[in-house]
Write a protein that holds these residues in place. Structure first.
Motif, PDB file in Angstrom:
ATOM      1  N   ASP A 309      50.732  68.641  15.468  1.00 11.61           N
ATOM      2  CA  ASP A 309      50.364  70.055  15.524  1.00 11.61           C
ATOM      3  C   ASP A 309      51.584  70.971  15.577  1.00 11.61           C
ATOM      4  N   TYR A 310      52.685  70.449  16.048  1.00 10.79           N
ATOM      5  CA  TYR A 310      53.891  71.273  16.170  1.00 10.79           C
ATOM      6  C   TYR A 310      55.132  70.388  16.210  1.00 10.79           C
ATOM      7  N   LEU A 311      56.279  71.016  15.948  1.00 10.54           N
ATOM      8  CA  LEU A 311      57.574  70.367  16.102  1.00 10.54           C
ATOM      9  C   LEU A 311      58.314  71.039  17.250  1.00 10.54           C
ATOM     10  N   VAL A 312      59.273  70.352  17.825  1.00  8.80           N
ATOM     11  CA  VAL A 312      60.249  71.008  18.709  1.00  8.80           C
ATOM     12  C   VAL A 312      61.575  70.938  17.968  1.00  8.80           C
ATOM     13  N   ARG A 313      62.055  72.122  17.556  1.00  5.26           N
ATOM     14  CA  ARG A 313      63.275  72.177  16.747  1.00  5.26           C
ATOM     15  C   ARG A 313      64.120  73.353  17.204  1.00  5.26           C
ATOM     16  N   ASP A 314      65.413  73.127  17.380  1.00  2.00           N
ATOM     17  CA  ASP A 314      66.334  74.174  17.838  1.00  2.00           C
ATOM     18  C   ASP A 314      65.873  74.786  19.148  1.00  2.00           C
ATOM     19  N   GLY A 315      65.303  73.952  20.024  1.00  2.99           N
ATOM     20  CA  GLY A 315      64.881  74.437  21.330  1.00  2.99           C
ATOM     21  C   GLY A 315      63.656  75.319  21.301  1.00  2.99           C
ATOM     22  N   LYS A 316      62.888  75.264  20.213  1.00  5.52           N
ATOM     23  CA  LYS A 316      61.696  76.104  20.094  1.00  5.52           C
ATOM     24  C   LYS A 316      60.508  75.260  19.637  1.00  5.52           C
ATOM     25  N   VAL A 317      59.324  75.687  20.059  1.00 10.35           N
ATOM     26  CA  VAL A 317      58.083  75.075  19.566  1.00 10.35           C
ATOM     27  C   VAL A 317      57.723  75.757  18.254  1.00 10.35           C
ATOM     28  N   GLN A 318      57.607  74.976  17.179  1.00 14.89           N
ATOM     29  CA  GLN A 318      57.261  75.524  15.871  1.00 14.89           C
ATOM     30  C   GLN A 318      55.966  74.879  15.381  1.00 14.89           C
ATOM     31  N   GLN A 346      59.002  71.735  27.948  1.00 14.87           N
ATOM     32  CA  GLN A 346      60.150  72.161  28.758  1.00 14.87           C
ATOM     33  C   GLN A 346      61.214  72.867  27.920  1.00 14.87           C
ATOM     34  N   VAL A 347      60.744  73.820  27.087  1.00 15.69           N
ATOM     35  CA  VAL A 347      61.666  74.680  26.335  1.00 15.69           C
ATOM     36  C   VAL A 347      61.505  76.110  26.837  1.00 15.69           C
ATOM     37  N   ALA A 348      62.470  76.971  26.500  1.00 17.14           N
ATOM     38  CA  ALA A 348      62.453  78.345  26.990  1.00 17.14           C
ATOM     39  C   ALA A 348      61.223  79.085  26.466  1.00 17.14           C
ATOM     40  N   ALA A 349      60.613  79.898  27.336  1.00 13.76           N
ATOM     41  CA  ALA A 349      59.433  80.670  26.947  1.00 13.76           C
ATOM     42  C   ALA A 349      59.841  81.782  25.982  1.00 13.76           C
ATOM     43  N   THR A 350      59.040  82.018  24.960  1.00 11.21           N
ATOM     44  CA  THR A 350      59.307  83.092  24.006  1.00 11.21           C
ATOM     45  C   THR A 350      58.724  84.404  24.520  1.00 11.21           C
ATOM     46  N   ASP A 351      59.122  85.494  23.868  1.00 11.20           N
ATOM     47  CA  ASP A 351      58.645  86.810  24.294  1.00 11.20           C
ATOM     48  C   ASP A 351      57.142  86.900  24.210  1.00 11.20           C
TER      49      ASP A 351
END
Length: 773
Positions: A309-318, A346-351
């Motif tokens: 459903d998603y990737l974790v790439r560059d510290g972000k959920v995509q 456990q990645v930084a929350a987005t705006d």
């Protein structure tokens, strides 16, 4: 008489093979006249050709005579500019688009040129045309590729993408034909709805849309809202809840339904969570907020899978677009779920943003008075295109007969047995030198298969959401001798697979071996996606073959038709099943999946139709405030003394703009509040169903009175601001008066909720609560 029999035979065959598709006889009858003009137009200079196309602008009507002229001119322009003479079938496609159809043209049949000629035809009628594509790369590629054709026809063309400034966008939309990803065009609509000066608008009034990959855009993405958000703060997930939920176990602490769209706590799970959170009662009124956080965290934990459903790439959920197998740029789940997945990984929350406005793709398309489209697989969704858009499908025959061999599905008892059979099939075909394209369901599967092939000495190239930027180069070489390409979904790739590779050097050698062999590792949730994969082989009369492998334990079957009939036997050694009942079960599962998708589409549109009607009404009022002096007139009438006082300190234009800024700010703010209110109503509407009330009727009953309060409240708040705003040396300080727009805005798409109806969720929670008692 023989001609009449032939016509009747063709019509009967069309009804049997392609029920519901438009009749092409009218357009086919025009082809000889188009051919008759070829020699005459060939003698014209480039300037004379452009001048002749310009004469079409003077025509009062656009009938068959004009269709013949534009097709003949377009064929000549393409021959000169691209060294490509449009086939008759491409001209049939052009005529189908110019008469408002969705044309079905197989992969490799030249949809891009047919679309360009149709866009030029609409432009020569004096209409602005937006050619919408599925991504920014294709928008720019197609606009630049077709520009020489447009130039010869005297039609201006450009494109929009995220890198353009506001002025560059305005210039692009000023051209007669503008290419753009459907999301980018939609975001520009949303941005225009927030401007406070007419000169800041970038889009003119919409007139014609030609939709590439029409089934994907108009059906698969029709219910996906495009969102304009303003800065608020970072979204915060309940980290304590996320840590508790991470320890829960399926079957003991929570359960999921068979289609994987819902998860709910068991009595034991609720007890564990309540104890871990300090002895609260989740099902008491005091625990409502924590229960909501638990539900969201549980959905993120149980229902959303990394690399599927998603990737974790560059510290972000995509997010991954399931129908295209690639990263969904700018796409996210609603804020609470997005934050929960970010906490899970456990990645930084987005705006987190306050939603300023939104529009669904379906509503975006409804803005255009004329819509046409093109795709390789439209017949399967002809009913939906007719129901939601009043569009008819025209099936264009291929230029050369399709000689691809479509083998029956090969069905196995278990996924592991199926995987072994796929590996054996790849090895056997690869040894002949034939190129192979393997279509997988998701990123995880593509990488698992690639790893197995590597270990088995069968190196391959992988195309999935991790490397989608390289897709054009990868796909262009997938037809080379000995190539093995493993890809996620092929829909909307926009690049043909040529036998022998991009340069076609080994074309004859590959063709003699049997052409491209396509392997599907499982049936997709839609027969159209199956067709998109198959269609990569056998383009333009090339040889080729396609086969799908399937298992009765594939996700498609388990989610949509898990009750497999008893007595279906498998070969003890290979696990292969030849019983026709297995094939019927898989076909049934796919039909169920398509039915669920259609019902979600219908249900979403039932709710959004009222919102779109309200938005249209308010936009009329906003447009009047933006383009006229209505705001100043209303405030002058409501507070004449204050107006006169300000008129002595400000020049008239500045005062009119101040009044406009005030009223537009309150209108935009109240619309944003209204959207938030409707979202809350929609989320709780299932409670009405429990009370035996119709949720949709209740939604209307609550939404309509609130909407009618907006305009009076705009005037009331505007008057208060107008009277209280302080005047300094630099004029009125609107910021100090509370007229502050967000410091930053951004756009994104809200991914469909992966959960079932709110009503079902509530029943499951109630059922769990009853068990506890």
């Amino acid at each position: 008489m023989p001609a009449l029999i032939t016509r009747m035979g063709k019509r009967l065959r069309r009804l049997i093979e392609r029920p519901g598709s438009a009749e092409l006889t009218r357009y086919e009858a025009l082809l000889p006249a188009i051919g008759d003009l070829e020699a005459e137009l060939g003698e014209l200079s480039d300037t004379e050709l452009t001048e002749r196309a310009g004469k079409l602008r003077l025509e009062a009507e656009f009938g068959d005579t004009q269709l013949v002229e534009i097709c003949a001119l377009g064929r000549e322009a393409a021959k000169r500019a691209l060294d490509e003479r449009a086939f008759d079938v491409q001209l049939l496609g052009t005529m189908g688009l110019l008469t408002g159809h969705v044309v079905q043209m197989e992969t490799g049949e030249g949809k891009t040129l047919a679309g360009a000629l149709a866009a030029a035809g609409y432009a020569l009628q004096g209409k602005r045309v937006h050619v919408t594509t599925v991504n920014d790369y294709l928008a720019r590629r197609d606009a630049e590729w077709m520009k020489p054709v447009y130039d010869l026809l005297g039609v201006s063309v450009s494109w929009v993408d995220p890198t353009l400034t506001r002025d560059e966008r305005r210039e692009a939309y000023a051209r007669e034909v503008t290419y753009g990803a459907v999301s980018e065009i939609g975001f520009d609509v949303l941005r225009d709805r927030l401007v406070t000066r007419v000169e800041d608008l970038v889009q003119p009034e919409p007139e014609v849309a030609i939709v590439d990959e029409a089934d994907s855009v108009l059906v698969d993405e029709a219910r996906v809202p495009l969102v304009m958000a303003g800065s608020v703060d970072h979204a915060t997930a309940d980290v304590e809840v996320a840590n508790v939920v991470r320890r829960l176990r399926l079957g003991l602490h929570y359960e999921t339904d068979s289609d994987g769209r819902n998860a709910w706590l068991t009595a034991a799970g609720a007890s564990v969570v309540e104890k871990a959170l300090g002895g609260i009662d989740l099902y008491d009124e005091s625990g409502a907020d924590r229960l909501a956080a638990v539900n969201v965290a549980l959905h993120a934990h149980a229902l959303l899978t990394r690399d599927v459903d998603y990737l974790v790439r560059d510290g972000k959920v995509q997010l991954i677009n399931a129908s295209r197998g690639r990263v969904a740029e700018l796409q996210r789940w609603p804020d609470g779920l997005q934050a929960a997945v970010e906490a899970k990984e456990q990645v930084a929350a987005t705006d987190r943003g306050e939603i300023l406005d939104s529009i669904t793709v379906q509503a975006l398309m409804a803005r255009y008075p004329q819509v046409a489209g093109m795709t390789g697989t439209a017949v399967a969704v002809a009913e939906q295109l007719r129901e939601f858009y009043k569009l008819e499908v025209a099936v264009i025959p291929p230029n050369k007969p399709n000689i691809r061999t479509d083998e029956p599905d090969r069905i196995y008892a278990s996924p592991s047995q199926k995987l072994r059979a796929i590996e054996a099939e790849i090895r056997e075909v690869h040894e002949t030198g034939r190129p192979i394209l393997v279509g997988t369901q998701d990123v995880a599967e593509s990488e698992e298969l690639a790893e197995k092939l590597e270990k088995a000495g069968l190196p391959c190239v992988v195309l999935n959401a991790r490397n989608d930027a390289e897709e054009a180069a990868i796909i262009a070489e997938a037809g080379k001798y000995g190539a093995v390409t493993v890809s996620t979904q092929m829909a909307g790739r926009g690049t043909d697979i040529r036998l022998g590779g991009a340069d076609g050097k080994d074309r004859e050698r590959v063709a003699e071996l049997g052409g491209l062999h396509v392997i599907g590792t499982a049936r997709y949730p839609s027969s159209r996606l199956d067709g998109q994969l198959r269609g990569r082989s056998g383009r333009q009369g090339d040889p080729g073959s396609a086969v799908f492998f399937a298992s009765l334990n594939d996700e498609l079957v388990l989610s949509n038709a898990p009750d497999v009939p008893e007595g279906i036997a498998a070969d003890e050694e290979t696990g292969r099943i030849t019983d026709p009942a297995a094939q019927r079960q898989i076909n049934h599962a796919q039909r169920v999946a398509e039915g669920v998708h259609l019902e979600i589409h219908r249900n979403t549109w039932r709710y959004t139709r009222l919102i779109e009607h309200q938005r249209a009404e308010l936009l009329k009022h906003r447009d009047e405030l933006l383009r006229t002096e209505l705001a100043a007139e209303k405030l002058k009438e409501a507070a004449p003394k204050r107006y006169e006082e300000l008129a002595e300190k400000l020049d008239s234009d500045a005062l009119v703009q101040v009044c406009r800024e005030i009223m537009l700010f309150h209108l935009d703010e109240l619309w944003s509040d209204h959207l938030a209110y409707l979202s809350d109503v929609r989320e709780s509407i299932h409670l009405r169903a429990i009370a035996r009330e119709t949720p949709l009727d209740e939604f209307h009953r609550l939404a309509i009175p609130e909407f009618h309060k907006i305009v009076p409240t705009i005037e009331e708040r505007s008057l208060k601001t107008f009277e209280e705003a302080e005047v300094g040396d630099d004029g009125i300080d609107l910021g100090a008066a509370g007229v502050r727009r967000p410091s930053s805005t951004w756009t994104y798409l809200v991914h469909d909720s992966p959960f079932d109806s709110d009503f079902e969720q509530t029943l499951k929670q109630v059922r769990s609560l009853i068990k506890r008692k």
